[in-house]
Design an enzyme around this catalytic site. Structure first.
Site, short mmCIF file in Angstrom:
data_model
loop_
_atom_site.label_atom_id
_atom_site.label_comp_id
_atom_site.label_asym_id
_atom_site.label_seq_id
_atom_site.Cartn_x
_atom_site.Cartn_y
_atom_site.Cartn_z
N ILE A 50 2.73 6.05 -7.63
CA ILE A 50 3.39 4.90 -7.14
C ILE A 50 2.83 4.68 -6.10
O ILE A 50 3.32 3.99 -5.52
CB ILE A 50 4.80 4.96 -7.19
CG1 ILE A 50 5.61 5.74 -6.30
CG2 ILE A 50 4.80 4.54 -8.73
CD1 ILE A 50 6.75 5.68 -6.13
N ASP A 51 2.56 5.70 -5.27
CA ASP A 51 1.68 5.19 -3.89
C ASP A 51 0.71 4.24 -3.76
O ASP A 51 0.39 4.47 -2.69
CB ASP A 51 2.15 6.66 -3.32
CG ASP A 51 3.50 7.37 -3.51
OD1 ASP A 51 4.24 6.42 -2.90
OD2 ASP A 51 3.36 8.63 -3.57
N GLY A 111 -1.54 15.88 -5.84
CA GLY A 111 -1.19 16.80 -5.88
C GLY A 111 -1.38 17.74 -7.12
O GLY A 111 -2.65 18.84 -7.32
N ARG A 156 6.18 9.04 1.55
CA ARG A 156 6.66 9.70 2.50
C ARG A 156 6.07 9.21 3.50
O ARG A 156 5.41 9.79 4.63
CB ARG A 156 6.59 10.63 1.93
CG ARG A 156 8.78 11.36 2.08
CD ARG A 156 8.45 12.60 1.16
NE ARG A 156 9.08 12.21 0.06
CZ ARG A 156 8.72 13.25 -1.36
NH1 ARG A 156 8.19 13.93 -1.11
NH2 ARG A 156 10.15 12.71 -2.14
N LYS A 175 13.60 -18.19 14.17
CA LYS A 175 13.97 -17.96 12.67
C LYS A 175 14.84 -17.07 12.80
O LYS A 175 15.44 -15.87 13.77
CB LYS A 175 12.64 -16.10 12.61
CG LYS A 175 11.53 -16.55 11.40
CD LYS A 175 10.53 -15.35 11.57
CE LYS A 175 9.48 -15.58 11.05
NZ LYS A 175 9.15 -16.04 9.71
N ARG A 222 -0.92 7.92 -24.16
CA ARG A 222 -1.32 7.23 -25.13
C ARG A 222 -3.00 7.26 -25.32
O ARG A 222 -3.30 7.59 -26.44
CB ARG A 222 -0.85 6.17 -24.94
CG ARG A 222 -0.96 5.14 -26.67
CD ARG A 222 -0.17 4.15 -26.46
NE ARG A 222 -0.78 2.74 -27.49
CZ ARG A 222 -1.44 2.26 -27.54
NH1 ARG A 222 -2.48 2.61 -26.30
NH2 ARG A 222 -2.04 1.88 -28.51
#
Ligand code: ADP
Length: 321
Positions: free
Chosen positions: A127-128, A104, A172, A214, A21
């Site tokens: 997102i990485d 990429g 990854r 813990k 946009r």
């Protein structure tokens, strides 16, 4: 320059629509025509061009994914395939290309631009957050927030039942997402592809935490560093008395309405990418360093590697007491 093309390639990320946009409306505001190209570099090859006007990008700022669609198109690595794409762009009268995507996609944009001296600009969207030259990518903040709220929910159960949870998040090759999520969730242990961690070390850390009182722990595991199911089975054998569970967050991290930070970044990048091309500067990636919008030569972007924020490891270790 009279006409610009816009495409999204590679893995989708929240905020891609907001970036489309911003690029489209910036170009239109300067009097340029805009062609949207569907399905990334694949659509460039198949001549999937769409004429875009201001209304074409209405109502998408808050929608995840990409209305232009995206797909993997490994054939773009071949020069004769890129040559055909270059011809398609010329036939369509497109004189500059805005590519929205990850690492990429950056390689593809650089190859097209350097082979044929074609103006291209990259908006980093992933997102990485694994792209060199920018502090943040479009979509990262949203994906971290999605994972954080999922881990928070898991923590509620972990605490109530005194369980240990292994949560597998995306990533990854790089642990950028995992380590950010781990700090934000107060995870006790993080396992990332960059640093090998044997199961025995996880056992040792859990024993130390047990000795400190813990009763439950959260282990964040980047998918590239191992499988949650396997690690859980290994830990369960070592700690038969404990309840150890796992959760794989998977594709939920790719979707969801983009956060305000993702949207603002998309707007800044979309505008900067178009203006960079209009100034005749290419091939560049637009990025952010601190609060400044910067241009980084694509050649550097594709030849350098972004480091995980290693300092976060120290934070996680110090907090896990
Ligand atoms: P991302 O952009 O999310 O990292 P990919 O690695 O799948 O996703 O890359 C997106 C697309 O970019 C690929 O499907 C391919 O069309 C193109 N591409 C990737 N690597 C190269 C390369 N080395 N040369 C040319 N094109 C590439």
């Amino acid at each position: 320059m009279k006409k610009l093309g816009v495409l999204t390639a590679g893995g989708d990320a929240p905020g891609m629509n907001a970036a489309i946009r911003a690029a489209v409306r910036t170009a239109l505001s300067y009097g340029l025509e805009v062609a949207g190209i569907e399905r990334g570099y694949g659509g460039l090859y198949e001549k999937a061009f769409l004429k875009l006007d201001s209304r074409s990008v209405s109502g998408i700022i808050n929608k995840s994914g990409t209305f232009l669609k995206t797909k993997r198109f490994p054939q773009f690595k071949e020069k004769d395939v890129r040559e055909k794409c270059r011809r398609n762009l010329a036939e369509e009268g497109v004189e500059g290309l805005v590519v929205i995507g990850g690492d990429g996609s950056a390689r593809g944009a650089y190859a097209l631009s350097s082979d044929f001296d074609f103006p291209a600009a990259l908006i980093p969207a992933s997102i990485d957050n694994d792209i060199y030259g920018t502090d943040f990518t479009v979509g990262f903040d949203t994906a971290v927030n999605t994972a954080v709220s999922a881990v928070d929910n898991i923590r509620d159960t972990a605490t109530s039942h005194e369980r240990t949870f292994v949560v597998e998040v995306m990533g990854r090759e790089k642990g950028n997402l995992a380590i950010e999520v781990a700090v934000a969730c107060g995870a006790e242990i993080v396992i990332v592809p960059e640093i090998k961690m044997e199961g025995e070390k996880v056992v040792r850390l859990l024993k130390e935490q047990e000795m400190k009182g813990k009763a439950s722990s959260i282990i964040i595991l980047a998918e590239g560093a191992g499988k949650a199911e396997e690690l859980t089975a290994f830990l369960q054998k070592e700690f038969p008395e404990k309840q150890i569970r796992y959760s794989v967050l998977g594709y939920i991290q790719r979707g969801g309405s983009p956060t305000y930070l993702t949207r603002v970044l998309a707007a800044q990048f979309g505008k900067a990418a178009v203006e960079t091309l209009m100034e005749g500067k290419y091939p560049f990636m637009v990025g952010i360093r601190g609060s400044e919008i910067v241009r980084v030569p694509l050649k550097r972007v594709v030849s350098c590697s972004k480091l995980m924020p290693y300092g976060h490891l120290d934070i996680i270790n110090r907090m896990a007491i």
